[in-house]
Structure formats: structure tokens, C-alpha cells
Design a protein around this motif. Structure first.
Motif, PDB file in Angstrom:
ATOM      1  N   SER A 168     117.178  28.893  45.919  1.00 59.90           N
ATOM      2  CA  SER A 168     116.115  29.638  46.614  1.00 59.90           C
ATOM      3  C   SER A 168     115.568  30.789  45.785  1.00 59.90           C
ATOM      4  O   SER A 168     114.816  31.626  46.304  1.00 59.90           O
ATOM      5  N   ARG A 203     111.682  31.168  45.532  1.00 70.58           N
ATOM      6  CA  ARG A 203     111.077  31.509  46.823  1.00 70.58           C
ATOM      7  C   ARG A 203     111.307  32.987  47.165  1.00 70.58           C
ATOM      8  O   ARG A 203     110.424  33.650  47.707  1.00 70.58           O
ATOM      9  N   ARG A 215     109.081  35.075  44.990  1.00 70.51           N
ATOM     10  CA  ARG A 215     107.703  34.995  45.475  1.00 70.51           C
ATOM     11  C   ARG A 215     107.511  35.950  46.644  1.00 70.51           C
ATOM     12  O   ARG A 215     106.474  36.633  46.741  1.00 70.51           O
TER      13      ARG A 215
END
Length: 474
Positions: free
Chosen positions: A172, A175, A178
Motif C-alpha cells: 500500500s 497509495r 499519494r
């Protein structure tokens, strides 16, 4: 017939009185009682090992890297937190609070909810989701932080049978980065480099511009939701759980292979007891019989047996055991055999001197007169009298056996297929535990070796005082 029955009835009370008198005498020795208490605790812990172990399969899978993959590397014990102002996160197993399944068009749909109240000052190491699954499924894993922010940690397809494991740190990372870049001004978003930024620190960090460089724990309730749907009609799902991998773990921490040291120490206890007791018992019995036979027959037999004894007593035990372990494949059974081979000499001379006095007693002469054979005299008349005096030798020989095994294992000549305290110390030496400051990897097994050896030494000294009355006034 009545006299025989009366005598047989009186025998048991006499034996009971001897046992009671012995125990009453033993209770007066405080060090002996301390040694006995430690031994009883050790035996109980060995018997109830499956209930005590944090990781139930640790004895069988000690060197299986996959078994320990959810633990942090070289993490200190959790009780160290009591001595720190800023509390570090603790490795925790998180169970689902809700697990819903239903079928749409014959296909299994599921929704799993988790909650975790995070109240630590330092960031966790990882967040891992586990699920046993069979079939093809699409899966979404998202987290809702205490500040209301929602992050999708995983969204993809999974096609396999077995354990699904998703690591937030590895799977992850992009993500989470981001989310950071979308949450801060552009000038700060450049600080988050995928190679050096820890995504878990951002995940549990208070939302601010310098999240990538400064950690301020966002405490509160974190909610995790996993949803998915199988693409086939025969999909199965079970046993969902999460692991918050903290920077502290277990009662004794972890080593550089992520293994739980407490589980290793408990697993090694039974081997320490078995090696010590089995080796000392067999070696002392051999020594007692050797001393009795040597004294009883005397003459040439005694001279030859004493010549053999002098050869064995002059052999340096540890160097020879190291050479033998290097030649043959290291095994716990070969180690026990070698220790017995070189440890039987301990009680020979004491037993021999006592047996030489006893064989001149009138009842021994009487036994010879009525035609009693050598074996009958040795086993029926001499051994029962001399064997109790070897109990102290047995107890005193146990620490030596434990130390020998630990020394061989420490040097890399032990049996790597089992978990022993010596093997733990060997791994600590190979892992540079001293240079890395991993004291919890070194000190506990060393202390346990000392405590268990000390308990048998205390027992031996107490038995020596009781069985050899002349020592009581020393």
C-alpha cells in the motif's frame, strides 16, 4: 505366618518414617528448598508448555522464516515501555468486529470490519491483513482515520488458494504516498520520496505539511473495512484478522529473524531439563556401578579398572566433544552420548572407597558363606546402600551437562533441529547482538542457564549434607 505378616506390615511404616525424616531434614536447608522450588516450577512450565507458548508451533517451526513474518525485526520486550516517556507501539493481533457474507447470483460477497484504538506515541512498523481464501475475488481494503480521512490501502484481484497476506508497508506504499501528496501543498509533497519515506508513519501521523519528516501520532479509533466479491460460485473465505506490527513485541522481544524469544526460551527449557537429568542420571549410575565392581573384586580387576578410570579422567572433555561434533553430524543424542562417555568418572572414587569398607562387613562375609554369588552381593547388598549417596552427585552433575550443551551450541556444534538456550545464544552471536545492543537476545538465556544450574547445585549441596552427616558441621 503371623510373624511374617507382622514384619511385612511394619516395613511400610519404617520406610514412611525414613522419607518423612529425610524431608524434615531437607526442609531445614533453605538453599535446598530454593533449588527444589525452582526445579518444580521448571518442570511445571515444561509440562504446560503448549499453554504458555505465545506461538504454539515455535518448537517445530523455529527456523521457518514464514512463520515469523508478521513480527518486527529485533524488537525489544513490551515491558520496556514502562521505562519510556514516549510509548512505542506494541505488536497486536486484531480480530474482526463484524464479518458479513451473502450470495448475489450464486457468488459470495463479503464485508469485514475491524477497529483499533491507537494510543501510542511512536509509529508502528507495519499493518498486515490476513484471510484464508479459495477462488478468484476482487478485494478492497480501506482505512478510516480518527480525523475522518479515508485511504484505500488495497484494491485488486486475488486468484489463489490459501492465506492472503497484504502488507500496508509493501503493498500500500504508493497509495499512502499519494494520500500525502494530495493532502499537503506541492512544495511539501516533494519531500515524500518512495525509496526513503516510511508509509506507515504517514498512515498514523497527524495531518500536517511536514508529515513525511515529523511524526506526531494521530491517536484515536481507526476503522478498517474489507469488501469483496468472488467471480466464481464456489468461492470460500474464513479466518480474517489483522496484525499491527509494533516496534515492541512479546515478553522477551524478537531477534533479527523476527522470532519470538520468549517462545524460544520456553521451548528450550524442556531440552535443558532432559539433557541435564538424563545425562547425569545415566553417567552417575555407570560411575556408581563401576566403583562398586572395582572395589568388590580388587586385585588385578581393580588395578585395570583404575587404569581405565585414569585415562578417562585425564581427557579434556569440551575439546574432545567439539572435535567429535565436528566429525559427526551434530545431534542431541550424540551430544548426550558423548557427555555420558566422559562424565561417568565423577562419582567413581567416592563410591569405590565406601564399597571397599562395606565389602569387609560381617554380613557380606555371611552372604559369601551361604553361597551368594558376586552379582547377588553387588546388586542386593552393596548397591542399595551406596546408590542413595549418588543422588547428590546426580544433582551436582546436571549443571555441567547443561553448560556443555550450551557451550557446544554456542560454538556452532549443537543440534540445529531443536530449540535450546545454547542455540539462541549461538544465533545471537552470529547476529552481532552485542554490537547491535540487543541485550534481550543475550541476557535472558544466559540467566536461565545460570538459574537452572544453580537450582540443581543447591539441591546437590543439600543432599550432600543430609546423606553425608559429617558435612553438616562444616
Amino acid at each position: 505366618m503371623e510373624n511374617k505378616k507382622t514384619n511385612s506390615k511394619n516395613t511400610n511404616p519404617q520406610k514412611q518414617n525414613l522419607i518423612v525424616d529425610f524431608f524434615n531434614e531437607f526442609k531445614k536447608d533453605k538453599t535446598g528448598m530454593i533449588g527444589l522450588s525452582i526445579l518444580i516450577i521448571a518442570i511445571l512450565m515444561s509440562l504446560f508448555e503448549p499453554l504458555i507458548l505465545t506461538y504454539k508451533e515455535a518448537p517445530k517451526r523455529w527456523r521457518d522464516i514464514n512463520y515469523w513474518q508478521d513480527n518486527p525485526v529485533s524488537a525489544p520486550p513490551v515491558w520496556v515501555n514502562f521505562f519510556q516517556k514516549e510509548k512505542a507501539s506494541i505488536t497486536s493481533h486484531i480480530d474482526a468486529i463484524s464479518f458479513e457474507t451473502n450470495y448475489i447470483d450464486g457468488r459470495l460477497n463479503y464485508k469485514i470490519l475491524f477497529e483499533y484504538d491507537y494510543n501510542f506515541d511512536k509509529s508502528p512498523v507495519d499493518l498486515i491483513f490476513h484471510l484464508n481464501i479459495r477462488g478468484n475475488t476482487g478485494l478492497t481494503w480501506k482505512i478510516t482515520r480518527p480525523d475522518g480521512e479515508t485511504i484505500i490501502l488495497y484494491d485488486g484481484l486475488y486468484n489463489s488458494t490459501g492465506n492472503l497476506r497484504i502488507s500496508a508497508f509493501n503493498d500500500s506504499k504508493n497509495r499512502i504516498l499519494r494520500f500525502y501528496r494530495e493532502s499537503v501543498p506541492v512544495i511539501f509533497s516533494r519531500q515524500a520520496e518512495s525509496l526513503i519515506t516510511n508509509p506507515i508513519e504517514i498512515l498514523f501521523n497527524t495531518k500536517k505539511d511536514d508529515m513525511a519528516n515529523d511524526f506526531l501520532a494521530l491517536k484515536g479509533n481507526y476503522e478498517f473495512e474489507i469488501t469483496g466479491e468472488f467471480s466464481e460460485t464456489n468461492g470460500e473465505i474464513e479466518n480474517p484478522y489483522m496484525v499491527l506490527v509494533g516496534s515492541m513485541s512479546g515478553l522477551m522481544g524478537t531477534d533479527n529473524m523476527k522470532r519470538d524469544i520468549f517462545s524460544g526460551l520456553i521451548s528450550g527449557l524442556k531440552w535443558a531439563l532432559f539433557i541435564g537429568i538424563a545425562t547425569s542420571f545415566i553417567a552417575v549410575i555407570i560411575g556408581v556401578m563401576y566403583g562398586i565392581i572395582s572395589a568388590y573384586f580388587g586385585g588385578f580387576v581393580d588395578g585395570f579398572m583404575q587404569f581405565i578410570y585414569q585415562i578417562f579422567i585425564g581427557i579434556p572433555v569440551l575439546p574432545v566433544m567439539i572435535v567429535m561434533s565436528a566429525i559427526f553430524k551434530p545431534s542431541i543424542w550424540t551430544m548426550i552420548a558423548m557427555m555420558i562417555l566422559f562424565s561417568w568418572t565423577g562419582s567413581v572414587m567416592t563410591v569405590r572407597s565406601m564399597a571397599m569398607q562395606l565389602k569387609e562387613e560381617t554380613y557380606i562375609e555371611a552372604a559369601r558363606t551361604i553361597g551368594a554369588g558376586h552379582l547377588r552381593i553387588i546388586f542386593n547388598h552393596l548397591t542399595p546402600l551406596l546408590l542413595p549417596f549418588s543422588f547428590a552427585s546426580m544433582a551436582l552433575a546436571v549443571p555441567s551437562a547443561i553448560v556443555y550443551e550450551s557451550s557446544l551450541s554456542l560454538l556452532g556444534f549443537g543440534d540445529a533441529t531443536i530449540v535450546t538456550w545454547g542455540q539462541i545464544l549461538h544465533d545471537a552471536m552470529k547476529g552481532s547482538a552485542v554490537l547491535s545492543g540487543l541485550w534481550w537476545w543475550i541476557i535472558p538465556p544466559g540467566i536461565l542457564i545460570a538459574i537452572l544450574g544453580m537450582s540443581f547445585a543447591f539441591l546437590g549441596f543439600a543432599l550432600d549434607k543430609i546423606l553425608h552427616p559429617k558435612l553438616r558441621n562444616r
